[in-house]
Design an enzyme around this catalytic site. Structure first.
Site, PDB file in Angstrom:
ATOM      1  N   SER A 131      22.292  24.543  10.845  1.00 55.82           N
ATOM      2  CA  SER A 131      21.700  25.513  11.589  1.00 55.82           C
ATOM      3  C   SER A 131      22.674  26.391  12.627  1.00 55.82           C
ATOM      4  O   SER A 131      22.021  27.492  13.269  1.00 55.82           O
ATOM      5  CB  SER A 131      20.596  24.855  12.403  1.00 55.82           C
ATOM      6  OG  SER A 131      21.066  23.883  13.225  1.00 55.82           O
ATOM      7  N   TYR A 186      16.934  11.615   1.979  1.00 60.41           N
ATOM      8  CA  TYR A 186      15.801  12.329   2.889  1.00 60.41           C
ATOM      9  C   TYR A 186      16.599  13.493   3.277  1.00 60.41           C
ATOM     10  O   TYR A 186      17.735  13.462   4.141  1.00 60.41           O
ATOM     11  CB  TYR A 186      15.696  11.202   4.062  1.00 60.41           C
ATOM     12  CG  TYR A 186      14.833  11.766   5.143  1.00 60.41           C
ATOM     13  CD1 TYR A 186      13.867  12.750   5.026  1.00 60.41           C
ATOM     14  CD2 TYR A 186      15.023  11.398   6.469  1.00 60.41           C
ATOM     15  CE1 TYR A 186      12.753  13.024   5.858  1.00 60.41           C
ATOM     16  CE2 TYR A 186      14.291  11.952   7.502  1.00 60.41           C
ATOM     17  CZ  TYR A 186      12.939  12.698   7.019  1.00 60.41           C
ATOM     18  OH  TYR A 186      12.158  13.131   8.110  1.00 60.41           O
ATOM     19  N   HIS A 217      19.921  19.583  15.679  1.00 58.34           N
ATOM     20  CA  HIS A 217      20.184  18.516  14.917  1.00 58.34           C
ATOM     21  C   HIS A 217      20.392  18.128  13.563  1.00 58.34           C
ATOM     22  O   HIS A 217      20.490  17.292  12.912  1.00 58.34           O
ATOM     23  CB  HIS A 217      18.774  17.658  15.169  1.00 58.34           C
ATOM     24  CG  HIS A 217      19.002  17.045  16.582  1.00 58.34           C
ATOM     25  ND1 HIS A 217      19.521  15.509  17.022  1.00 58.34           N
ATOM     26  CD2 HIS A 217      18.391  17.312  17.824  1.00 58.34           C
ATOM     27  CE1 HIS A 217      19.342  15.467  18.364  1.00 58.34           C
ATOM     28  NE2 HIS A 217      18.707  16.415  18.964  1.00 58.34           N
ATOM     29  N   ASP A 218      20.583  19.571  12.727  1.00 57.97           N
ATOM     30  CA  ASP A 218      20.978  19.370  11.234  1.00 57.97           C
ATOM     31  C   ASP A 218      22.221  18.581  11.191  1.00 57.97           C
ATOM     32  O   ASP A 218      23.082  19.039  11.795  1.00 57.97           O
ATOM     33  CB  ASP A 218      21.344  20.760  10.837  1.00 57.97           C
ATOM     34  CG  ASP A 218      21.432  20.812   9.432  1.00 57.97           C
ATOM     35  OD1 ASP A 218      20.689  21.260   8.523  1.00 57.97           O
ATOM     36  OD2 ASP A 218      22.530  20.313   8.894  1.00 57.97           O
ATOM     37  N   TYR A 266      18.082  13.931   6.708  1.00 57.47           N
ATOM     38  CA  TYR A 266      19.165  13.226   7.003  1.00 57.47           C
ATOM     39  C   TYR A 266      20.401  13.913   6.195  1.00 57.47           C
ATOM     40  O   TYR A 266      20.885  13.516   5.137  1.00 57.47           O
ATOM     41  CB  TYR A 266      19.349  11.873   6.588  1.00 57.47           C
ATOM     42  CG  TYR A 266      18.443  11.047   7.618  1.00 57.47           C
ATOM     43  CD1 TYR A 266      18.045  11.536   9.016  1.00 57.47           C
ATOM     44  CD2 TYR A 266      17.941   9.773   7.376  1.00 57.47           C
ATOM     45  CE1 TYR A 266      17.397  10.609   9.882  1.00 57.47           C
ATOM     46  CE2 TYR A 266      17.181   9.027   8.431  1.00 57.47           C
ATOM     47  CZ  TYR A 266      17.008   9.597   9.681  1.00 57.47           C
ATOM     48  OH  TYR A 266      15.994   9.031  10.521  1.00 57.47           O
TER      49      TYR A 266
END
Length: 529
Positions: free
Chosen positions: A112, A469, A106-107, A472
């Site tokens: 990743s 963040y 989910h990067d 995100y």
């Protein structure tokens, strides 16, 4: 020589060099691992393997990074034993390959599973055990587990225990915990990282360390300092938290014609002051109005409350009467059911939480996301300008979310973990624009749109630095040079994610990985790099 030709030649030289070392690398893996009872050969995938593509694509969550031109790994390793990971680190160091570590994929920038230099992926999909100790209210979770597997394990043992993490059930534990992790319970119990009490970690030398042997500085760094910088976290020990058997949720939507602008404006003054038993968010998107199909803005106010409807209604009537919440708007359910509700899978059985292949539609198959923190309410006139940008052609699938802070987040110091966004923040903003994979050829248009919106918002959000963040991930705020990680360069984006904690992260990195083996576009640099 043209820059384009130079890039082609450099890329070609990398490819030739990488291919020359690939067989040596594979031999190194086998030799390092020759005495183990679990052969590493069974978890190695090369492009010549028929399963290579399916393994690579199995957890690519942003199809912006699933194009024919997207750089692919030379080798994928799906370790089943700790020694497989140690071998991967040892041989990658020996032959100069970068490692990308993937737990759930989910990067948001694909870091990743994508690199522009020769690389391998260590995919932790087989490191996914979940051990729930409901009597002592603790759990051990391996990094390759997804949030859904963790939540399912909790629900099998108790309906009054929970964990303060997110609602997208396919997110991998490893990356999520590494960046902080917020969810429905974060105003009550803090972030995921605020509830981690131990970890198992492999460093660049292959040593397996727990909290005691790694020391408090490294333990601090891995709880919010971002993934892929320090080593590989194998597993995490966390505190479980108590929740009532019944919680209440609601989602109320209002258009501009139904006074949405004034409600969103008022929400900014109310939400962060609500009791810490409550999660509150509002999302805004463009929709077709019921009036002759004209376009309008739909603001959806969503909340989660640790208690029943009879407690929630008088609270909202006192704190936010303008919203007009009534009993019929609310639904009582268990905490685990609220995960399905907010994950937009409420019509599914709990077994859906175990489905790693489920593709969420929350963002769109391809997307770009940015984030901000807000310390002063945004004026109504500025909200109206935001609406005008949502009417633009490339914003058809755009969503803007405001997530209220306050509560427990105001009580934890900025330096308690690397995650610094604590007291003083009214709410966080998440901007997302999505599109179908076949529109990837036009992705520049959508990305340009969100960049322009982000630029417009500069006057209304945190400053010096403008905060973001880490979970995100946004490469627009700064990246390291390919193959190098300069402290001066990294500090530009590092302070936006970590504020003053960035320098301590650099100190930890300098001690644990001085040669900067674990690196990517936004990894923490050692001091002397």
């Amino acid at each position: 020589m043209s820059p384009f030709l130079l890039l082609v030649l450099v890329s070609l030289s990398w490819a030739i060099s990488a291919n020359a070392h690939e067989n040596d690398f594979l031999h190194c893996l086998s030799s390092f691992h020759s005495k183990d009872t679990s052969p590493i050969s069974k978890v190695i995938y090369t492009p010549n393997n028929s399963s290579y593509s399916s393994v690579l694509e199995s957890s690519i969550q942003n199809l912006r990074f699933s194009e024919p031109t997207t750089p692919k790994p030379l080798i994928i390793i799906t370790p089943k034993h700790t020694s497989h990971i140690q071998a991967s680190i040892h041989c990658s160091r020996k032959y100069g390959f970068q490692i990308r570590i993937r737990s759930g994929g989910h990067d948001f920038e694909g870091l990743s599973y994508v690199s522009h230099v020769p690389f391998i992926i260590v995919d932790l999909v087989n490191f996914r055990s979940v051990d729930i100790d409901d009597k002592n209210k603790v759990a051990w979770i391996q990094s390759g587990a997804i949030l859904g597997e963790f939540y399912y394990g909790i629900a099998q043992k108790s309906r009054t225990l929970a964990f303060p993490a997110g609602v997208c059930h396919t997110v991998g534990i490893g990356g999520y915990f590494s960046g902080g992790g917020y969810g429905l319970l974060f105003r009550k119990y803090g972030l995921a990282v605020d509830n981690i009490i131990d970890a198992l970690f492999i460093d660049v030398n292959g040593r397996i360390l727990d909290r005691e042997s790694m020391g408090e500085d490294l333990f601090w760094a891995i709880r919010g300092g971002g993934g892929g910088s320090f080593g590989i976290v194998l597993a995490w020990k966390v505190k479980l938290v108590s929740v009532p058997a019944t919680v209440t949720v609601f989602r109320i939507s209002r258009t501009l014609e139904q006074n949405a602008t004034k409600l969103v404006h008022r929400w900014q003054y109310v939400a962060h002051k609500l009791p810490d038993d409550m999660f509150s968010a509002v999302t805004m998107r463009r929709v077709n109005s019921s009036q002759d199909g004209k376009r309008t803005i739909l603001a959806s106010f969503s909340s989660f409350f640790l208690g029943g409807i009879d407690e929630l209604i008088p609270l909202m009537q006192e704190r936010f009467p303008e919203l007009g919440l009534v009993k019929e708007d609310c639904t009582e359910m268990s905490w685990i059911e609220s995960i399905l509700y907010f994950g937009q899978i409420q019509n599914k059985s709990l077994d859906i939480l175990l489905d790693r292949s489920y593709k969420t539609t929350l963002n769109g198959p391809s997307f770009k996301t940015k984030s901000d923190y807000v310390k002063k309410p945004i004026p109504e006139t500025a909200l109206e300008e935001i609406w005008s940008k949502l009417y633009e052609e490339d914003a058809e699938s755009a969503v803007i979310g405001f997530i209220a802070y306050g509560g427990k987040m105001d009580e934890i110091t900025e330096s308690a973990t690397p995650f610094p966004h604590r007291a003083g923040n009214l709410y966080k903003i998440v901007y997302t624009v999505g599109w179908q994979q076949e529109d990837n050829i036009k992705s520049r248009r959508y990305i340009t749109w969100i960049r322009k919106l982000y630029s417009f918002m500069n006057s209304f959000v945190s400053k010096s630095p403008r905060q973001a963040y880490i979970n995100y991930r946004d490469n627009d705020i700064g990246v390291n040079n390919k193959g190098n990680t300069s402290y001066v360069q990294a500090r530009i984006w590092g302070r936006k994610y970590f504020k003053n904690n960035f320098d301590k992260l650099v100190q930890v990195k300098t001690i644990i990985d001085p040669e900067n083996f674990f690196k990517h576009e936004q990894s923490i640099p050692p001091l002397l790099s």
